[in-house]
Design a protein around this motif. Structure first.
Motif, short mmCIF file in Angstrom:
data_model
loop_
_atom_site.label_atom_id
_atom_site.label_comp_id
_atom_site.label_asym_id
_atom_site.label_seq_id
_atom_site.Cartn_x
_atom_site.Cartn_y
_atom_site.Cartn_z
N TYR A 140 3.94 -9.59 9.77
CA TYR A 140 3.99 -8.74 8.57
C TYR A 140 3.56 -7.31 8.87
O TYR A 140 4.05 -6.37 8.26
CB TYR A 140 3.10 -9.37 7.50
N ARG A 141 2.64 -7.15 9.83
CA ARG A 141 2.21 -5.79 10.19
C ARG A 141 3.28 -5.05 10.99
O ARG A 141 3.34 -3.83 10.96
CB ARG A 141 0.90 -5.82 10.98
N CYS A 142 4.13 -5.80 11.73
CA CYS A 142 5.25 -5.15 12.43
C CYS A 142 6.18 -4.50 11.40
O CYS A 142 6.79 -3.47 11.66
CB CYS A 142 6.06 -6.17 13.23
N LEU A 143 6.28 -5.11 10.23
CA LEU A 143 7.16 -4.61 9.17
C LEU A 143 6.54 -3.41 8.46
O LEU A 143 7.22 -2.42 8.20
CB LEU A 143 7.42 -5.75 8.17
N HIS A 144 5.26 -3.49 8.13
CA HIS A 144 4.65 -2.47 7.28
C HIS A 144 3.68 -1.54 7.98
O HIS A 144 3.27 -0.54 7.40
CB HIS A 144 3.89 -3.15 6.12
N GLY A 145 3.27 -1.86 9.21
CA GLY A 145 2.20 -1.08 9.84
C GLY A 145 0.87 -1.38 9.17
O GLY A 145 0.78 -2.30 8.36
N ASP A 146 -0.13 -0.59 9.50
CA ASP A 146 -1.47 -0.86 8.98
C ASP A 146 -1.84 0.05 7.81
O ASP A 146 -2.84 -0.16 7.15
CB ASP A 146 -2.52 -0.64 10.08
N ASP A 147 -1.02 1.08 7.60
CA ASP A 147 -1.48 2.15 6.73
C ASP A 147 -1.15 1.96 5.25
O ASP A 147 -1.69 2.65 4.41
CB ASP A 147 -0.89 3.50 7.20
N ILE A 148 -0.25 1.03 4.96
CA ILE A 148 0.12 0.83 3.57
C ILE A 148 -1.03 0.14 2.83
O ILE A 148 -1.71 -0.72 3.38
CB ILE A 148 1.43 0.01 3.47
N SER A 149 -1.29 0.59 1.62
CA SER A 149 -2.37 -0.03 0.85
C SER A 149 -1.92 -0.17 -0.60
O SER A 149 -0.87 0.33 -1.00
CB SER A 149 -3.63 0.82 0.92
N ASP A 150 -2.73 -0.86 -1.38
CA ASP A 150 -2.37 -1.11 -2.78
C ASP A 150 -2.27 0.18 -3.58
O ASP A 150 -1.60 0.22 -4.61
CB ASP A 150 -3.37 -2.07 -3.40
N ALA A 151 -2.93 1.23 -3.08
CA ALA A 151 -2.85 2.52 -3.78
C ALA A 151 -1.47 3.15 -3.63
O ALA A 151 -1.05 3.96 -4.45
CB ALA A 151 -3.92 3.46 -3.22
#
Ligand SMILES: [Zn+2]
Length: 249
Positions: A170-181
């Motif tokens: 899932y992190r390969c798809l979104h990276g680490d930087d996406i957050s609920d904000a």
């Protein structure tokens, strides 16, 4: 196969399928699946897993049923407003199929409990509504070597993929930087009830296929669904060599 007469009747349409048969049905009855969230996605997912005879369904949810849930969360009912969702889920599942044990986990997943919980199951299906939980589930599933079937829905759109060892996570798809904000949730942006039904049903399909080892896995693919135009688009997902979860492994 030690099926009772009742089980032979109950699962007759499965047993007829060469891809399932008696052996596949026995595999489903022995399977243990952990579902994260008894909401819009978890509802159809849990209903179909229970009907299919998945023997043990763990459900993680710390919420109570609210009136505004009932437009899409078809696991729950009007007279259960205020009841814990895991309790409502257990009642619905017991009424559908006595072969199934629903294990209620009325808690929030944390760094402390995620690996231990996920490690107790064969496979995990994430229908949660926030990135914090999704990343937590991804990392714990990867660390425990468990396949993760992950779906999401918002407004009239949905997406689904399967993350398993050897393939992207899932992190390969979104990276680490996406957050609920960064992203609206369905409480802010709305969600079409039947769209949650479409995505949760697809998720049930993929979970059952993974358990049975049939068909093509969604690992390495992301399916994008546009409900308004009734369009399904499958795109390739690659591993990110710099992924903080699975990179280099
Ligand atoms: Zn990764």
């Amino acid at each position: 196969m030690d099926f009772t007469e009742e089980q032979i009747h109950r699962y007759a349409r499965h047993i007829l399928l060469p891809e399932v048969g008696g052996e596949g049905q026995a595999t489903l009855l022995a399977a243990k699946v952990l579902v994260i969230g008894a909401g819009g996605l978890g509802s159809p997912l849990i209903l179909y897993l229970a009907a299919a005879g998945v023997g043990t369904i763990g459900v993680v949810d710390d919420d109570e049923v609210e009136l505004s849930n009932l437009q899409r969360q078809v696991l729950h009912q009007t007279d259960r407003v205020g009841m814990a969702k895991v309790e409502s889920a257990a009642r619905t599942v017991a009424a559908i199929n006595p072969d199934v044990t629903l294990v209620p986990h009325r808690l929030r997943l944390t760094e402390e409990n995620a690996r231990d919980l996920i490690g107790q199951y064969d496979l995990v299906a994430d229908g949660s509504d926030n990135f914090t939980t999704r990343f937590l589930v991804n990392d714990a599933a990867r660390a425990e070597g468990k396949t993760l079937v992950s779906a999401a829905v918002l407004r009239f759109e949905g997406q689904i993929s399967t993350f398993k060892l050897g393939g992207p996570c899932y992190r390969c798809l979104h990276g680490d930087d996406i957050s609920d904000a960064d992203a609206p949730n369905c409480g802010q942006a709305g969600v079409f009830g039947a769209m949650a039904g479409v995505m949760g049903s697809l998720q049930a399909m993929e979970v059952l296929k993974e358990i049975l080892g049939i068909g093509d896995t969604l690992s390495g693919s992301l399916l994008l669904v546009d409900g308004l135009s009734t369009a399904f688009r499958k795109v390739r997902l690659s591993r990110d060599p710099g992924c903080s979860c699975c990179g280099g492994s």
